[in-house]
Enzyme design. Sequence first.
Site, mmCIF file in Angstrom:
data_model
loop_
_atom_site.group_PDB
_atom_site.id
_atom_site.type_symbol
_atom_site.label_atom_id
_atom_site.label_comp_id
_atom_site.label_asym_id
_atom_site.label_seq_id
_atom_site.Cartn_x
_atom_site.Cartn_y
_atom_site.Cartn_z
ATOM 1 N N ASP A 104 0.851 -1.190 0.000
ATOM 2 C CA ASP A 104 0.000 0.000 0.000
ATOM 3 C C ASP A 104 0.890 1.244 0.000
ATOM 4 O O ASP A 104 1.739 1.381 -0.877
ATOM 5 C CB ASP A 104 -0.952 -0.088 1.210
ATOM 6 C CG ASP A 104 -1.973 1.024 1.276
ATOM 7 O OD1 ASP A 104 -2.940 0.983 0.492
ATOM 8 O OD2 ASP A 104 -1.805 1.933 2.111
ATOM 9 N N HIS A 261 -7.392 -6.738 0.670
ATOM 10 C CA HIS A 261 -6.293 -5.773 0.532
ATOM 11 C C HIS A 261 -5.136 -6.039 1.488
ATOM 12 O O HIS A 261 -3.974 -5.935 1.093
ATOM 13 C CB HIS A 261 -6.832 -4.363 0.744
ATOM 14 C CG HIS A 261 -5.793 -3.294 0.622
ATOM 15 N ND1 HIS A 261 -5.051 -3.086 -0.527
ATOM 16 C CD2 HIS A 261 -5.345 -2.369 1.527
ATOM 17 C CE1 HIS A 261 -4.213 -2.079 -0.348
ATOM 18 N NE2 HIS A 261 -4.375 -1.635 0.890
#
Length: 282
Positions: A104, A261
């Site tokens: 991320d 995620h």
Amino acid sequence: MFEGFTLEHVDVGGVTLRVRHGGSGPPVVLLHGHPRTHVTWEHVAPALADSYTVVCPDLRGYGRSSKPPAGDDFSGYSKRAMAGDVVALMRHLGHERFAVAGHDRGCYVAMRVALDFPDAVTHLAVLDGVPIGEALSRADVRFAELWWHWFFLGQTAKPAERVISADPAAWYRLPDHVPAEEREAILDPATVHAMCCDYRAGLRADRAADDADQAAGRRIACPVLFAWSTRDDMELLYGDPLAIWKRWAGDVEGVPIGSGHHMAEENPAALTAALRSLLRRR
């Protein structure tokens, strides 16, 4: 959690990073994303520590690391500044050359380490992200619908901190498995402000750095792993995100990870296997 690892705070030159490190063997540094801390690696780091020296810091602004001033241009939270922190940290720990993996927001820092300090990086893993400049150049209606938070957090006309800090636990909707110290971090208004400054730097200094590198034809020299979560939106937004990374490096392999995620928390075994495969490449 992190059995056998050392926890300390390291001054890297104007910024102090909280870091856990342990294991033995070739060094690898793992960089978390938003809104996590280094604790996101609690399953991956010990699994790698049998063969590698594993270093897991809180990035500047996150967790219990320093929260320096952002500056008028927010460059205090640029990925270039964070990359400098990582290199200084690794040198403090005695590692001149190392592998770096980032998830991320951490993937942008990892990429910047590889571009700005190519002699220091042996391997690069970028997880669930494409370069910021590439992402913003493709920002269409679908991007705005799915990743609207980039612009909410990054704008300054109506700062996001007041909205988030009104009820940060509700805002971030952290799942039950997230450790208590990660929950505590986001309750700190200073952390919320710093995380917003990370996104403000992303729309400004970080995009400019990516665009300048692309215009100059700069490429990542070391072996690269791009791993993406199959239940996230990389493919939805970019079709073939691996093709984007091939614009930036000559030796790139792609691995899908069956997870949402936060792959280090949701499928640490698959991610650990992918990282081991990368670290064996020459």
